[in-house]
Enzyme design. Structure first.
Site, PDB file in Angstrom:
ATOM      1  N   ASN A 102       0.713  -1.202   0.118  1.00 27.67           N
ATOM      2  CA  ASN A 102       0.109  -0.023   0.001  1.00 27.67           C
ATOM      3  C   ASN A 102       0.960   1.138  -0.029  1.00 27.67           C
ATOM      4  O   ASN A 102       1.545   1.350  -0.922  1.00 27.67           O
ATOM      5  CB  ASN A 102      -1.039   0.044   0.974  1.00 27.67           C
ATOM      6  CG  ASN A 102      -0.642  -0.313   2.517  1.00 27.67           C
ATOM      7  OD1 ASN A 102      -0.266  -1.525   2.788  1.00 27.67           O
ATOM      8  ND2 ASN A 102      -0.724   0.769   3.449  1.00 27.67           N
ATOM      9  N   ASP A 103       0.765   2.189   1.005  1.00 34.60           N
ATOM     10  CA  ASP A 103       1.470   3.584   0.851  1.00 34.60           C
ATOM     11  C   ASP A 103       2.959   3.564   0.497  1.00 34.60           C
ATOM     12  O   ASP A 103       3.617   2.671   0.939  1.00 34.60           O
ATOM     13  CB  ASP A 103       1.329   4.225   2.177  1.00 34.60           C
ATOM     14  CG  ASP A 103       0.011   4.021   2.794  1.00 34.60           C
ATOM     15  OD1 ASP A 103      -1.000   3.534   2.385  1.00 34.60           O
ATOM     16  OD2 ASP A 103      -0.191   4.516   3.975  1.00 34.60           O
ATOM     17  N   GLN A 119       4.537   0.119   2.228  1.00 34.51           N
ATOM     18  CA  GLN A 119       4.181  -0.839   2.973  1.00 34.51           C
ATOM     19  C   GLN A 119       3.876  -2.217   2.404  1.00 34.51           C
ATOM     20  O   GLN A 119       3.485  -2.350   1.230  1.00 34.51           O
ATOM     21  CB  GLN A 119       2.659  -0.127   3.277  1.00 34.51           C
ATOM     22  CG  GLN A 119       2.765   1.152   4.237  1.00 34.51           C
ATOM     23  CD  GLN A 119       3.282   0.891   5.744  1.00 34.51           C
ATOM     24  OE1 GLN A 119       2.301   0.445   6.406  1.00 34.51           O
ATOM     25  NE2 GLN A 119       4.355   1.122   5.898  1.00 34.51           N
ATOM     26  N   PHE A 159       4.466   1.234  10.236  1.00 38.29           N
ATOM     27  CA  PHE A 159       3.477   1.856   9.534  1.00 38.29           C
ATOM     28  C   PHE A 159       4.273   2.969   8.437  1.00 38.29           C
ATOM     29  O   PHE A 159       5.492   3.134   8.601  1.00 38.29           O
ATOM     30  CB  PHE A 159       2.374   2.437  10.232  1.00 38.29           C
ATOM     31  CG  PHE A 159       1.329   1.772  10.588  1.00 38.29           C
ATOM     32  CD1 PHE A 159       1.376   0.273  10.456  1.00 38.29           C
ATOM     33  CD2 PHE A 159       0.031   2.041  10.915  1.00 38.29           C
ATOM     34  CE1 PHE A 159       0.447  -0.686  10.581  1.00 38.29           C
ATOM     35  CE2 PHE A 159      -1.047   1.370  11.190  1.00 38.29           C
ATOM     36  CZ  PHE A 159      -0.854  -0.132  10.971  1.00 38.29           C
ATOM     37  N   SER A 160       3.479   3.960   8.014  1.00 38.70           N
ATOM     38  CA  SER A 160       3.965   4.710   6.831  1.00 38.70           C
ATOM     39  C   SER A 160       4.982   5.746   7.564  1.00 38.70           C
ATOM     40  O   SER A 160       4.621   6.177   8.761  1.00 38.70           O
ATOM     41  CB  SER A 160       2.910   5.576   6.209  1.00 38.70           C
ATOM     42  OG  SER A 160       2.432   4.423   5.231  1.00 38.70           O
ATOM     43  N   ARG A 224      -0.207   9.157  13.264  1.00 37.67           N
ATOM     44  CA  ARG A 224       0.691   8.382  12.387  1.00 37.67           C
ATOM     45  C   ARG A 224       1.163   9.242  11.238  1.00 37.67           C
ATOM     46  O   ARG A 224       0.599  10.257  10.818  1.00 37.67           O
ATOM     47  CB  ARG A 224       0.113   7.139  11.992  1.00 37.67           C
ATOM     48  CG  ARG A 224      -1.275   7.365  11.051  1.00 37.67           C
ATOM     49  CD  ARG A 224      -2.117   5.959  11.188  1.00 37.67           C
ATOM     50  NE  ARG A 224      -3.259   6.034  10.318  1.00 37.67           N
ATOM     51  CZ  ARG A 224      -4.408   6.296  11.069  1.00 37.67           C
ATOM     52  NH1 ARG A 224      -4.296   6.273  12.494  1.00 37.67           N
ATOM     53  NH2 ARG A 224      -5.387   5.980  10.568  1.00 37.67           N
ATOM     54  N   ASP A 225       2.118   8.597  10.333  1.00 41.04           N
ATOM     55  CA  ASP A 225       2.507   8.996   8.927  1.00 41.04           C
ATOM     56  C   ASP A 225       3.319  10.274   8.969  1.00 41.04           C
ATOM     57  O   ASP A 225       2.728  11.253   8.493  1.00 41.04           O
ATOM     58  CB  ASP A 225       1.195   9.074   8.194  1.00 41.04           C
ATOM     59  CG  ASP A 225       0.411   7.826   8.198  1.00 41.04           C
ATOM     60  OD1 ASP A 225       0.809   6.828   8.374  1.00 41.04           O
ATOM     61  OD2 ASP A 225      -0.794   7.950   7.960  1.00 41.04           O
ATOM     62  N   GLU A 272      -5.221  10.644   7.360  1.00 40.44           N
ATOM     63  CA  GLU A 272      -4.031   9.802   7.284  1.00 40.44           C
ATOM     64  C   GLU A 272      -3.089  10.940   6.344  1.00 40.44           C
ATOM     65  O   GLU A 272      -3.476  11.547   5.612  1.00 40.44           O
ATOM     66  CB  GLU A 272      -4.580   8.628   6.705  1.00 40.44           C
ATOM     67  CG  GLU A 272      -5.367   7.555   7.557  1.00 40.44           C
ATOM     68  CD  GLU A 272      -5.324   6.375   6.894  1.00 40.44           C
ATOM     69  OE1 GLU A 272      -5.050   5.315   7.502  1.00 40.44           O
ATOM     70  OE2 GLU A 272      -5.568   5.917   5.905  1.00 40.44           O
TER      71      GLU A 272
END
Length: 504
Positions: A102-103, A119, A159-160, A224-225, A272
Protein backbone atom coordinates in the site's frame (compact mmCIF):
# COMPACT_ATOMS: atom_id res chain seq x y z
CA UNK A 1 8.99 -26.28 18.21
CA UNK A 2 12.71 -25.59 17.99
CA UNK A 3 14.23 -24.94 14.56
CA UNK A 4 17.72 -24.15 13.36
CA UNK A 5 17.79 -21.52 10.63
CA UNK A 6 19.94 -23.37 8.13
CA UNK A 7 19.16 -21.15 5.13
CA UNK A 8 17.98 -17.55 4.76
CA UNK A 9 14.36 -18.07 3.67
CA UNK A 10 11.64 -20.06 5.43
CA UNK A 11 9.04 -21.32 2.97
CA UNK A 12 5.48 -20.19 3.89
CA UNK A 13 2.77 -21.85 1.73
CA UNK A 14 -0.60 -20.11 2.12
CA UNK A 15 -4.24 -20.07 1.06
CA UNK A 16 -5.71 -16.77 -0.09
CA UNK A 17 -8.50 -17.10 2.48
CA UNK A 18 -9.10 -19.21 5.57
CA UNK A 19 -7.90 -19.35 9.17
CA UNK A 20 -4.94 -17.11 9.89
CA UNK A 21 -2.17 -18.46 12.13
CA UNK A 22 0.18 -16.31 14.22
CA UNK A 23 3.82 -17.38 14.02
CA UNK A 24 6.08 -16.12 16.83
CA UNK A 25 9.86 -16.62 16.73
CA UNK A 26 11.80 -16.45 19.98
CA UNK A 27 15.53 -16.38 20.64
CA UNK A 28 16.76 -17.51 24.07
CA UNK A 29 13.20 -17.30 25.35
CA UNK A 30 12.61 -13.75 24.09
CA UNK A 31 10.11 -13.13 21.25
CA UNK A 32 11.87 -11.26 18.42
CA UNK A 33 9.65 -11.61 15.33
CA UNK A 34 6.08 -12.51 14.43
CA UNK A 35 3.71 -12.62 11.49
CA UNK A 36 0.25 -13.86 10.53
CA UNK A 37 -0.37 -16.17 7.57
CA UNK A 38 -3.12 -18.46 6.30
CA UNK A 39 -0.61 -21.32 6.42
CA UNK A 40 -1.29 -24.62 4.70
CA UNK A 41 0.80 -27.60 3.68
CA UNK A 42 -1.71 -28.84 1.12
CA UNK A 43 -3.13 -27.16 -1.99
CA UNK A 44 -1.46 -23.81 -1.35
CA UNK A 45 -2.57 -20.87 -3.51
CA UNK A 46 0.88 -19.29 -3.35
CA UNK A 47 4.29 -19.61 -1.72
CA UNK A 48 5.68 -16.77 0.39
CA UNK A 49 8.94 -16.58 2.29
CA UNK A 50 10.07 -15.38 5.72
CA UNK A 51 13.42 -13.60 5.42
CA UNK A 52 15.33 -14.79 8.50
CA UNK A 53 18.71 -13.36 7.48
CA UNK A 54 19.33 -11.96 10.97
CA UNK A 55 19.00 -15.42 12.51
CA UNK A 56 21.06 -17.59 10.15
CA UNK A 57 22.71 -20.45 12.03
CA UNK A 58 20.71 -19.77 15.18
CA UNK A 59 18.30 -22.06 16.99
CA UNK A 60 14.89 -20.49 17.56
CA UNK A 61 11.63 -21.48 19.15
CA UNK A 62 8.53 -21.17 16.96
CA UNK A 63 4.98 -21.13 18.29
CA UNK A 64 1.92 -21.21 16.03
CA UNK A 65 -1.54 -20.09 17.22
CA UNK A 66 -3.93 -21.71 16.61
CA UNK A 67 -1.86 -24.83 16.16
CA UNK A 68 -1.53 -26.38 12.71
CA UNK A 69 0.69 -28.81 10.88
CA UNK A 70 3.95 -26.91 10.39
CA UNK A 71 6.97 -28.41 8.68
CA UNK A 72 9.82 -25.90 8.36
CA UNK A 73 11.46 -25.88 4.93
CA UNK A 74 14.40 -23.55 4.29
CA UNK A 75 15.71 -22.30 0.95
CA UNK A 76 18.66 -20.15 -0.10
CA UNK A 77 16.52 -18.01 -2.45
CA UNK A 78 12.90 -17.39 -3.32
CA UNK A 79 11.60 -19.39 -6.27
CA UNK A 80 10.51 -17.03 -9.10
CA UNK A 81 6.81 -16.75 -9.83
CA UNK A 82 5.46 -18.52 -12.90
CA UNK A 83 4.11 -16.86 -16.04
CA UNK A 84 0.63 -17.99 -15.03
CA UNK A 85 0.95 -16.30 -11.64
CA UNK A 86 2.07 -13.00 -13.20
CA UNK A 87 -0.32 -12.77 -16.16
CA UNK A 88 -2.15 -9.80 -14.61
CA UNK A 89 0.92 -8.03 -13.23
CA UNK A 90 0.73 -4.37 -14.33
CA UNK A 91 3.30 -3.68 -17.03
CA UNK A 92 3.93 0.00 -16.30
CA UNK A 93 3.08 0.38 -12.61
CA UNK A 94 5.27 -0.81 -9.77
CA UNK A 95 4.11 -3.88 -7.82
CA UNK A 96 5.79 -5.90 -5.10
CA UNK A 97 7.53 -9.04 -6.27
CA UNK A 98 5.24 -10.95 -3.89
CA UNK A 99 2.65 -9.89 -1.35
CA UNK A 100 0.44 -6.90 -0.67
CA UNK A 101 1.61 -3.28 -0.94
CA UNK A 102 0.00 0.00 0.00
CA UNK A 103 1.40 3.45 0.88
CA UNK A 104 4.65 4.67 -0.69
CA UNK A 105 7.22 5.43 2.02
CA UNK A 106 10.70 6.88 2.39
CA UNK A 107 10.89 8.45 -1.08
CA UNK A 108 14.34 9.90 -1.77
CA UNK A 109 16.95 10.28 -4.51
CA UNK A 110 20.48 9.30 -3.55
CA UNK A 111 23.53 8.03 -5.41
CA UNK A 112 21.89 8.38 -8.82
CA UNK A 113 18.92 6.23 -7.83
CA UNK A 114 15.34 6.83 -6.82
CA UNK A 115 14.50 4.86 -3.70
CA UNK A 116 10.97 3.60 -3.22
CA UNK A 117 10.06 2.07 0.12
CA UNK A 118 6.52 0.88 0.62
CA UNK A 119 4.09 -0.72 3.03
CA UNK A 120 4.45 -4.45 2.46
CA UNK A 121 2.83 -7.68 3.65
CA UNK A 122 5.30 -10.41 2.63
CA UNK A 123 2.87 -13.18 3.65
CA UNK A 124 -0.29 -12.65 1.61
CA UNK A 125 -2.23 -10.64 -0.96
CA UNK A 126 -4.21 -8.73 1.68
CA UNK A 127 -3.26 -6.01 4.19
CA UNK A 128 -1.34 -7.05 7.31
CA UNK A 129 2.13 -7.71 8.78
CA UNK A 130 3.32 -4.22 7.84
CA UNK A 131 6.99 -4.22 6.83
CA UNK A 132 8.84 -1.76 4.59
CA UNK A 133 9.68 -3.17 1.16
CA UNK A 134 12.34 -1.52 -0.99
CA UNK A 135 13.15 -1.02 -4.67
CA UNK A 136 15.42 1.31 -6.66
CA UNK A 137 15.25 2.84 -10.12
CA UNK A 138 17.14 5.29 -12.32
CA UNK A 139 13.99 6.53 -14.10
CA UNK A 140 10.98 5.72 -11.82
CA UNK A 141 9.76 3.03 -14.24
CA UNK A 142 12.40 0.28 -14.40
CA UNK A 143 12.68 -1.09 -10.85
CA UNK A 144 15.08 -3.45 -9.11
CA UNK A 145 13.72 -5.22 -6.05
CA UNK A 146 15.86 -5.01 -2.92
CA UNK A 147 15.68 -7.03 0.28
CA UNK A 148 13.07 -6.21 2.92
CA UNK A 149 14.15 -2.94 4.52
CA UNK A 150 12.34 -2.90 7.88
CA UNK A 151 10.66 -5.74 9.73
CA UNK A 152 7.82 -5.40 12.20
CA UNK A 153 9.07 -6.02 15.73
CA UNK A 154 7.62 -6.79 19.12
CA UNK A 155 6.84 -3.09 19.64
CA UNK A 156 4.57 -2.91 16.61
CA UNK A 157 4.14 -2.88 12.85
CA UNK A 158 6.08 -0.55 10.56
CA UNK A 159 3.48 1.96 9.37
CA UNK A 160 4.04 4.78 6.88
CA UNK A 161 6.73 7.42 6.92
CA UNK A 162 9.24 9.40 4.89
CA UNK A 163 12.94 9.95 4.16
CA UNK A 164 15.34 12.86 4.65
CA UNK A 165 18.80 13.05 3.10
CA UNK A 166 20.74 14.69 5.95
CA UNK A 167 23.32 16.51 3.82
CA UNK A 168 24.70 18.57 6.72
CA UNK A 169 24.59 15.73 9.27
CA UNK A 170 22.49 17.79 11.68
CA UNK A 171 21.40 14.51 13.28
CA UNK A 172 24.99 13.49 14.02
CA UNK A 173 24.28 9.99 12.72
CA UNK A 174 26.90 9.96 9.96
CA UNK A 175 29.31 7.02 9.91
CA UNK A 176 31.97 6.81 7.23
CA UNK A 177 31.78 8.61 3.89
CA UNK A 178 28.09 8.25 3.04
CA UNK A 179 25.55 10.98 3.79
CA UNK A 180 23.08 9.65 6.37
CA UNK A 181 19.52 9.05 5.18
CA UNK A 182 16.91 9.30 7.93
CA UNK A 183 13.64 7.41 7.77
CA UNK A 184 10.78 8.57 9.96
CA UNK A 185 7.98 6.04 10.50
CA UNK A 186 5.12 5.13 12.78
CA UNK A 187 5.53 2.13 15.06
CA UNK A 188 1.94 0.90 15.36
CA UNK A 189 1.75 -1.19 18.51
CA UNK A 190 -1.27 -2.91 19.95
CA UNK A 191 -1.59 -0.34 22.73
CA UNK A 192 -0.09 2.85 21.28
CA UNK A 193 1.23 4.48 18.14
CA UNK A 194 4.57 6.33 18.23
CA UNK A 195 6.81 8.19 15.78
CA UNK A 196 10.20 6.56 15.35
CA UNK A 197 13.42 6.79 13.38
CA UNK A 198 15.54 4.41 11.34
CA UNK A 199 18.62 5.50 9.42
CA UNK A 200 21.04 4.33 6.77
CA UNK A 201 24.76 5.01 6.61
CA UNK A 202 25.36 2.97 3.45
CA UNK A 203 23.27 4.87 0.89
CA UNK A 204 19.93 3.27 1.69
CA UNK A 205 21.06 -0.36 1.33
CA UNK A 206 20.34 -1.22 4.96
CA UNK A 207 18.28 0.52 7.65
CA UNK A 208 18.97 0.53 11.39
CA UNK A 209 16.35 1.46 13.95
CA UNK A 210 17.42 4.33 16.22
CA UNK A 211 18.26 3.13 19.73
CA UNK A 212 16.47 6.06 21.40
CA UNK A 213 13.05 5.54 19.83
CA UNK A 214 10.41 6.82 20.01
CA UNK A 215 11.13 10.38 18.92
CA UNK A 216 7.52 11.35 19.65
CA UNK A 217 5.38 9.35 22.05
CA UNK A 218 1.70 8.85 21.36
CA UNK A 219 -0.20 12.14 21.59
CA UNK A 220 -3.50 11.00 20.07
CA UNK A 221 -4.72 7.42 19.52
CA UNK A 222 -3.49 6.23 16.13
CA UNK A 223 -1.42 9.35 15.34
CA UNK A 224 0.73 8.38 12.39
CA UNK A 225 2.44 8.91 9.00
CA UNK A 226 5.21 11.50 9.59
CA UNK A 227 6.40 13.57 6.60
CA UNK A 228 9.53 15.69 7.20
CA UNK A 229 10.85 18.61 5.13
CA UNK A 230 13.28 21.50 5.62
CA UNK A 231 11.93 25.05 5.87
CA UNK A 232 14.94 27.00 4.58
CA UNK A 233 13.43 30.45 5.06
CA UNK A 234 13.02 29.86 8.80
CA UNK A 235 15.97 27.48 9.25
CA UNK A 236 13.98 24.66 10.79
CA UNK A 237 12.75 21.17 10.07
CA UNK A 238 9.02 20.54 9.83
CA UNK A 239 7.11 17.31 10.41
CA UNK A 240 3.54 16.93 9.18
CA UNK A 241 1.62 14.32 11.18
CA UNK A 242 -1.88 12.91 11.18
CA UNK A 243 -3.60 13.04 14.57
CA UNK A 244 -7.20 11.79 14.63
CA UNK A 245 -10.44 12.21 12.62
CA UNK A 246 -9.81 15.34 10.47
CA UNK A 247 -7.05 16.77 12.65
CA UNK A 248 -3.44 17.12 11.46
CA UNK A 249 -0.38 18.74 13.00
CA UNK A 250 3.03 20.30 12.35
CA UNK A 251 6.07 19.73 14.59
CA UNK A 252 9.44 21.53 14.43
CA UNK A 253 13.04 20.50 15.08
CA UNK A 254 16.59 21.76 14.70
CA UNK A 255 18.39 18.40 14.74
CA UNK A 256 15.81 15.94 13.33
CA UNK A 257 15.87 14.09 16.65
CA UNK A 258 14.04 16.34 19.11
CA UNK A 259 10.58 17.57 18.09
CA UNK A 260 8.11 20.13 19.45
CA UNK A 261 4.46 20.55 18.53
CA UNK A 262 3.93 23.77 16.57
CA UNK A 263 0.20 23.65 15.76
CA UNK A 264 -2.85 21.53 15.02
CA UNK A 265 -5.63 22.16 12.50
CA UNK A 266 -8.40 20.34 10.63
CA UNK A 267 -8.15 19.34 6.98
CA UNK A 268 -11.82 18.94 5.94
CA UNK A 269 -12.71 15.72 4.16
CA UNK A 270 -9.44 13.93 4.80
CA UNK A 271 -7.49 11.69 7.17
CA UNK A 272 -4.11 9.91 7.25
CA UNK A 273 -0.87 10.36 5.29
CA UNK A 274 -0.11 14.09 5.27
CA UNK A 275 2.30 15.64 2.79
CA UNK A 276 3.87 19.09 3.07
CA UNK A 277 6.03 20.84 0.46
CA UNK A 278 6.58 24.23 -1.24
CA UNK A 279 5.68 24.96 -4.86
CA UNK A 280 6.26 28.04 -6.98
CA UNK A 281 3.02 28.77 -8.84
CA UNK A 282 2.81 29.83 -12.48
CA UNK A 283 2.44 33.43 -11.31
CA UNK A 284 5.83 33.26 -9.53
CA UNK A 285 4.52 33.08 -5.97
CA UNK A 286 5.96 30.35 -3.69
CA UNK A 287 3.40 28.71 -1.41
CA UNK A 288 3.16 25.57 0.74
CA UNK A 289 0.83 22.66 0.03
CA UNK A 290 -0.51 20.55 2.92
CA UNK A 291 -2.47 17.49 1.72
CA UNK A 292 -3.98 14.28 3.07
CA UNK A 293 -4.45 10.70 1.89
CA UNK A 294 -7.66 11.49 -0.06
CA UNK A 295 -5.98 14.42 -1.88
CA UNK A 296 -7.82 17.20 -0.13
CA UNK A 297 -5.33 20.04 0.21
CA UNK A 298 -4.59 23.48 1.59
CA UNK A 299 -2.49 26.08 -0.22
CA UNK A 300 -0.93 28.49 2.24
CA UNK A 301 2.13 30.07 3.82
CA UNK A 302 3.69 30.63 7.23
CA UNK A 303 2.87 33.84 9.13
CA UNK A 304 5.14 36.07 11.20
CA UNK A 305 4.82 33.63 14.12
CA UNK A 306 5.89 30.68 11.97
CA UNK A 307 2.40 29.14 11.89
CA UNK A 308 0.93 27.64 8.75
CA UNK A 309 -2.03 29.63 7.39
CA UNK A 310 -4.14 28.54 4.38
CA UNK A 311 -4.83 31.42 1.98
CA UNK A 312 -7.99 29.85 0.50
CA UNK A 313 -10.58 27.19 1.26
CA UNK A 314 -9.67 23.52 1.01
CA UNK A 315 -9.10 22.15 -2.50
CA UNK A 316 -9.53 18.70 -4.03
CA UNK A 317 -7.27 16.96 -6.54
CA UNK A 318 -8.57 13.34 -6.74
CA UNK A 319 -12.22 12.35 -7.08
CA UNK A 320 -13.64 8.99 -5.99
CA UNK A 321 -10.28 7.54 -6.88
CA UNK A 322 -8.28 4.37 -6.27
CA UNK A 323 -5.31 6.73 -5.87
CA UNK A 324 -4.47 7.11 -2.17
CA UNK A 325 -1.79 8.11 0.35
CA UNK A 326 0.36 10.06 -2.13
CA UNK A 327 3.80 11.24 -1.04
CA UNK A 328 6.35 13.51 -2.71
CA UNK A 329 10.01 12.65 -3.01
CA UNK A 330 12.34 14.32 -0.50
CA UNK A 331 12.33 17.95 -1.58
CA UNK A 332 15.46 19.26 -3.32
CA UNK A 333 15.29 22.99 -4.21
CA UNK A 334 15.30 23.70 -7.94
CA UNK A 335 14.23 20.19 -8.94
CA UNK A 336 10.78 19.01 -10.03
CA UNK A 337 8.49 17.89 -7.21
CA UNK A 338 7.68 14.25 -8.03
CA UNK A 339 4.97 12.28 -6.30
CA UNK A 340 3.89 8.64 -6.01
CA UNK A 341 0.46 7.43 -4.90
CA UNK A 342 -0.77 3.96 -4.01
CA UNK A 343 -3.11 2.46 -6.63
CA UNK A 344 -5.70 0.48 -4.63
CA UNK A 345 -7.03 -1.37 -7.70
CA UNK A 346 -7.26 -5.10 -7.04
CA UNK A 347 -5.13 -7.54 -9.06
CA UNK A 348 -7.42 -10.60 -9.10
CA UNK A 349 -6.04 -13.98 -8.05
CA UNK A 350 -2.37 -13.00 -8.09
CA UNK A 351 0.14 -13.69 -5.27
CA UNK A 352 0.78 -9.92 -5.22
CA UNK A 353 -1.71 -7.08 -4.89
CA UNK A 354 -1.74 -3.29 -5.06
CA UNK A 355 0.55 -1.11 -7.15
CA UNK A 356 1.83 2.44 -7.44
CA UNK A 357 0.22 4.98 -9.74
CA UNK A 358 2.21 6.64 -12.50
CA UNK A 359 4.69 9.08 -10.92
CA UNK A 360 3.51 12.66 -11.37
CA UNK A 361 5.10 16.10 -11.35
CA UNK A 362 3.37 18.54 -9.02
CA UNK A 363 2.76 22.20 -9.92
CA UNK A 364 0.55 25.07 -8.78
CA UNK A 365 -1.76 26.75 -11.27
CA UNK A 366 -3.40 30.15 -10.76
CA UNK A 367 -6.89 30.34 -12.27
CA UNK A 368 -8.97 33.37 -11.45
CA UNK A 369 -8.36 34.23 -7.80
CA UNK A 370 -7.56 30.66 -6.75
CA UNK A 371 -4.54 28.33 -6.80
CA UNK A 372 -5.04 24.76 -8.00
CA UNK A 373 -2.74 21.84 -7.28
CA UNK A 374 -1.86 20.04 -10.51
CA UNK A 375 -0.52 16.52 -11.10
CA UNK A 376 0.48 15.14 -14.50
CA UNK A 377 2.61 12.12 -15.49
CA UNK A 378 6.31 12.95 -15.37
CA UNK A 379 7.89 14.02 -18.66
CA UNK A 380 10.00 10.86 -18.96
CA UNK A 381 6.78 8.88 -19.49
CA UNK A 382 7.31 9.96 -23.11
CA UNK A 383 10.45 7.78 -23.20
CA UNK A 384 8.22 4.70 -22.91
CA UNK A 385 6.37 5.38 -26.18
CA UNK A 386 6.99 2.62 -28.76
CA UNK A 387 4.24 3.59 -31.21
CA UNK A 388 2.23 6.79 -31.54
CA UNK A 389 -0.56 8.03 -33.80
CA UNK A 390 -1.36 11.73 -33.86
CA UNK A 391 -4.26 13.55 -35.46
CA UNK A 392 -4.49 17.30 -35.88
CA UNK A 393 -7.65 19.25 -35.09
CA UNK A 394 -10.75 17.67 -36.58
CA UNK A 395 -14.52 17.58 -36.16
CA UNK A 396 -16.18 14.23 -35.61
CA UNK A 397 -19.26 12.34 -34.60
CA UNK A 398 -17.46 8.99 -34.36
CA UNK A 399 -13.96 7.53 -34.57
CA UNK A 400 -12.36 4.22 -33.58
CA UNK A 401 -8.70 3.50 -32.88
CA UNK A 402 -7.44 -0.07 -32.58
CA UNK A 403 -5.12 -0.68 -29.61
CA UNK A 404 -2.26 -3.17 -29.71
CA UNK A 405 -1.15 -2.85 -26.09
CA UNK A 406 -2.71 -2.80 -22.63
CA UNK A 407 -0.37 0.02 -21.63
CA UNK A 408 -1.39 3.15 -23.50
CA UNK A 409 -1.40 6.91 -23.10
CA UNK A 410 -4.20 8.80 -24.81
CA UNK A 411 -4.55 12.57 -24.82
CA UNK A 412 -6.86 15.06 -26.51
CA UNK A 413 -8.51 18.41 -25.98
CA UNK A 414 -12.16 19.43 -26.33
CA UNK A 415 -13.28 23.06 -26.18
CA UNK A 416 -17.03 22.55 -26.24
CA UNK A 417 -19.51 19.77 -26.88
CA UNK A 418 -20.67 16.48 -25.41
CA UNK A 419 -19.04 13.18 -26.26
CA UNK A 420 -18.61 9.63 -24.98
CA UNK A 421 -15.35 7.65 -25.00
CA UNK A 422 -14.93 3.91 -24.60
CA UNK A 423 -11.55 2.43 -23.73
CA UNK A 424 -11.12 -1.33 -23.34
CA UNK A 425 -14.77 -1.46 -22.27
CA UNK A 426 -14.58 1.51 -19.85
CA UNK A 427 -16.92 4.40 -20.65
CA UNK A 428 -16.19 8.08 -20.05
CA UNK A 429 -18.43 11.08 -20.77
CA UNK A 430 -17.43 14.71 -21.34
CA UNK A 431 -19.80 17.65 -21.23
CA UNK A 432 -19.72 21.33 -20.28
CA UNK A 433 -19.27 20.46 -16.58
CA UNK A 434 -16.33 18.08 -16.90
CA UNK A 435 -15.64 14.35 -17.19
CA UNK A 436 -17.62 11.47 -15.68
CA UNK A 437 -16.43 7.87 -15.39
CA UNK A 438 -18.55 5.60 -13.23
CA UNK A 439 -18.91 7.30 -9.83
CA UNK A 440 -16.00 9.66 -10.50
CA UNK A 441 -16.87 13.20 -11.62
CA UNK A 442 -13.94 15.47 -12.54
CA UNK A 443 -14.99 19.13 -12.56
CA UNK A 444 -13.99 21.49 -15.35
CA UNK A 445 -12.26 24.78 -14.68
CA UNK A 446 -14.53 27.58 -15.84
CA UNK A 447 -13.91 28.78 -19.41
CA UNK A 448 -10.97 26.42 -19.94
CA UNK A 449 -10.75 23.80 -22.71
CA UNK A 450 -10.81 20.26 -21.36
CA UNK A 451 -7.42 18.58 -21.85
CA UNK A 452 -7.74 14.87 -21.08
CA UNK A 453 -4.81 12.54 -20.33
CA UNK A 454 -5.44 8.81 -19.88
CA UNK A 455 -3.01 6.03 -18.95
CA UNK A 456 -4.07 2.38 -19.07
CA UNK A 457 -2.59 -0.79 -17.61
CA UNK A 458 -3.81 -4.34 -17.04
CA UNK A 459 -6.04 -3.59 -14.06
CA UNK A 460 -6.65 0.16 -13.90
CA UNK A 461 -7.14 3.38 -15.86
CA UNK A 462 -5.78 6.78 -14.75
CA UNK A 463 -7.61 9.90 -15.95
CA UNK A 464 -6.33 13.48 -15.65
CA UNK A 465 -8.43 16.54 -16.54
CA UNK A 466 -6.34 19.68 -17.05
CA UNK A 467 -4.00 18.31 -14.39
CA UNK A 468 -6.10 19.78 -11.59
CA UNK A 469 -8.58 16.89 -11.26
CA UNK A 470 -7.87 13.20 -11.57
CA UNK A 471 -9.13 9.73 -10.76
CA UNK A 472 -7.89 6.15 -10.92
CA UNK A 473 -10.51 3.58 -11.91
CA UNK A 474 -10.13 -0.10 -11.06
CA UNK A 475 -10.80 -1.81 -14.38
CA UNK A 476 -9.41 -5.10 -15.63
CA UNK A 477 -9.04 -4.31 -19.33
CA UNK A 478 -11.53 -6.13 -21.54
CA UNK A 479 -9.32 -7.88 -24.09
CA UNK A 480 -12.35 -8.45 -26.35
CA UNK A 481 -12.63 -4.66 -26.79
CA UNK A 482 -9.06 -3.48 -27.63
CA UNK A 483 -10.22 -0.12 -28.98
CA UNK A 484 -10.52 3.54 -28.09
CA UNK A 485 -13.66 5.12 -29.51
CA UNK A 486 -15.14 8.61 -29.45
CA UNK A 487 -18.81 9.13 -30.20
CA UNK A 488 -20.87 12.33 -30.28
CA UNK A 489 -24.50 12.94 -31.24
CA UNK A 490 -23.57 16.31 -32.73
CA UNK A 491 -20.22 17.19 -34.37
CA UNK A 492 -17.51 18.01 -31.79
CA UNK A 493 -14.12 19.60 -32.46
CA UNK A 494 -11.32 17.46 -31.01
CA UNK A 495 -7.78 18.82 -30.89
CA UNK A 496 -4.41 17.06 -30.72
CA UNK A 497 -5.62 13.49 -30.34
CA UNK A 498 -2.60 11.30 -29.59
CA UNK A 499 -2.78 7.54 -28.99
CA UNK A 500 0.52 6.06 -27.82
CA UNK A 501 1.45 2.52 -26.92
CA UNK A 502 3.88 2.27 -24.00
CA UNK A 503 6.40 -0.36 -23.04
CA UNK A 504 9.24 -0.80 -20.60
Amino acid sequence: MEITVSKRFLRVPVKFDGTSHKFTFSENGTPVYKFDAVYTEENADAIYYADLRDYLGKTMTVTVEPECAFTPVFEDAMTPLTAEETVLRPQLHFTAERGWINDPNGLCFYGGQYHLFYQHNPYGRLWGNMHWGHAVSSDLFHWEYKEEAMFLDMDGAMFSGCAVVDHNNVSGLKEGDETPILFFYTCAGEKKSTQCLAYSTDGGKTLKKYDKNPLIDEIAPGNRDPKVIYDAKRARWLMALYFVERTYAIFTSQDLLHWELLQKFDLPGDDECPDLYPLTADDGRTLWVYSGAHDMYFVGDFDENGLYQPIQSVGQLSYNSQSYAAQTYYYEPGKPVIRFAWNRSDIPGAPFNGSMCTPTEMTLKKHGDRYYLSALPIKSTENLVVKSDKLDDFTLTHCTHELGSKTCRISFTVKEGDLTCNLYGLEMKLDKNGLTCGESILPRLKNEPMKVDIITDTNSVEIYLNGVANTVIAHVLDETKPTFTIHAEDPVEVQNLTVSELSL
